[in-house]
Design a protein around this motif. Sequence first.
Motif, PDB file in Angstrom:
ATOM      1  N   THR A  50       0.836  -1.206   0.000  1.00 32.85           N
ATOM      2  CA  THR A  50       0.000   0.000   0.000  1.00 32.85           C
ATOM      3  C   THR A  50       0.864   1.246   0.000  1.00 32.85           C
ATOM      4  O   THR A  50       1.976   1.247   0.549  1.00 32.85           O
ATOM      5  CB  THR A  50      -0.941   0.033   1.224  1.00 32.85           C
ATOM      6  N   ASN A  51       0.340   2.308  -0.613  1.00 34.99           N
ATOM      7  CA  ASN A  51       0.995   3.618  -0.519  1.00 34.99           C
ATOM      8  C   ASN A  51       0.187   4.568   0.357  1.00 34.99           C
ATOM      9  O   ASN A  51       0.416   5.773   0.369  1.00 34.99           O
ATOM     10  CB  ASN A  51       1.201   4.225  -1.913  1.00 34.99           C
ATOM     11  N   LYS A  52      -0.759   3.992   1.098  1.00 34.11           N
ATOM     12  CA  LYS A  52      -1.612   4.771   1.989  1.00 34.11           C
ATOM     13  C   LYS A  52      -0.997   4.836   3.388  1.00 34.11           C
ATOM     14  O   LYS A  52      -0.160   4.012   3.754  1.00 34.11           O
ATOM     15  CB  LYS A  52      -3.004   4.139   2.074  1.00 34.11           C
ATOM     16  N   PRO A  53      -1.428   5.793   4.216  1.00 35.04           N
ATOM     17  CA  PRO A  53      -0.923   5.873   5.592  1.00 35.04           C
ATOM     18  C   PRO A  53      -1.303   4.639   6.400  1.00 35.04           C
ATOM     19  O   PRO A  53      -2.395   4.094   6.248  1.00 35.04           O
ATOM     20  CB  PRO A  53      -1.620   7.121   6.152  1.00 35.04           C
ATOM     21  N   PHE A  54      -0.381   4.190   7.255  1.00 34.29           N
ATOM     22  CA  PHE A  54      -0.675   3.117   8.194  1.00 34.29           C
ATOM     23  C   PHE A  54       0.124   3.354   9.473  1.00 34.29           C
ATOM     24  O   PHE A  54       0.972   4.247   9.536  1.00 34.29           O
ATOM     25  CB  PHE A  54      -0.370   1.733   7.599  1.00 34.29           C
ATOM     26  N   GLY A  55      -0.166   2.573  10.494  1.00 39.91           N
ATOM     27  CA  GLY A  55       0.498   2.759  11.770  1.00 39.91           C
ATOM     28  C   GLY A  55       1.131   1.490  12.288  1.00 39.91           C
ATOM     29  O   GLY A  55       0.962   0.402  11.729  1.00 39.91           O
ATOM     30  N   VAL A  56       1.890   1.634  13.372  1.00 39.31           N
ATOM     31  CA  VAL A  56       2.496   0.506  14.071  1.00 39.31           C
ATOM     32  C   VAL A  56       2.183   0.636  15.550  1.00 39.31           C
ATOM     33  O   VAL A  56       2.369   1.705  16.142  1.00 39.31           O
ATOM     34  CB  VAL A  56       4.027   0.459  13.870  1.00 39.31           C
TER      35      VAL A  56
END
Length: 364
Positions: free
Chosen positions: A77-83
């Motif tokens: 994905t090139n979308k924002p994600f978190g950890v």
Amino acid sequence: MSTPVERSESRSTPRIKTALTELVGVDYPIVQTGMGWVSGPALTSATANAGGLGILASATMTYDELEHAIKKTKQLTNKPFGVNMRADASDAKQRIDLLIREGVKVASFALAPKKDLISKLKDNGIVVVPSIGAAKHAVKVASWGADAVVVQGGEGGGHTGGVATTLLLPSVLDAVDIPVIAGGGFFDGRGLAAALAYGAAGVAMGTRFLLTSDSSVPDSVKQEYLKRGLTDTTVSRKVDGMPHRVLNTDLVNSLEQSSYVSGLIAAAKNATKFKAMTGMKWSTLAKDGLAMKRSGDRTVMQIIMAANTPMLLKAGLVEGNTEAGVLASGQVVGMINDLPSCKELIDSIMEDAVKRIDALAALR
């Protein structure tokens, strides 16, 4: 109701702008929580590609595994994600450096990070979102610079508190002026509309995302969840010494009836298994235990029992052994009867939420 609703040219699904979507840069105010052994690159990227905020769960990963998982998610994905991370982990600073290098958008925490870690993340453009269980904790992390908080009511799965979302959420909203994300008991558009009506910036869901076709949990285990009703979960302290909402199973029932001595023996065995699986040194496990002790009110017995969690969850959620494993679950499991893709789930939630909001507006 004045919630801005719009349809983009590229998406037919209506979008609702909130403080969360603006802060993180996602299309929809829906968060997939970081669930150990469940929230890997596949589920996280599927959520992100569907317009929500997917969060990788790193507490059950070694540093090298986390690095690989972040890179894999970025490929998908090139979308924002978190950890999601443990602020009390002995290598927390190194993991934060990794997030910074890889340009991860969001860092979430089950236990609030200290002020210096929050500052370092924010200085490098990472949004900090701790999960909290009381208004006073929200006030504290907000004063330290947290960008938003996730509030999980007692209905939620995994480690949870005793106050229902309908009471905890407004108490936190009254206490802080940063975005508040509501968790615990959410699974559809009605819930999102209700959370927005309270004043939340979005909803966070774990069990609902676990029960999607994009989740890596074995199908046999998903079917075990789908059989359950609203009363088929238990908040147990015998799993790891902390309140932990899980599905009722024969194993959980036996744990509930067991003595603390047998629990400690099992925890010691599981600690050995966890050490072998992760390659961690005993000194590292000891450091993590001391960090847990310093960062909270856990007793030594609870810290020792915490070794139960990763191995019992792995047996159930990864290996599909429901007789030897524990299955974390929110009460909402009793309302779920299908396994949609993340896109299908998010699209249906948004369509329903907007209908509910429009219906409320028509009452004025």
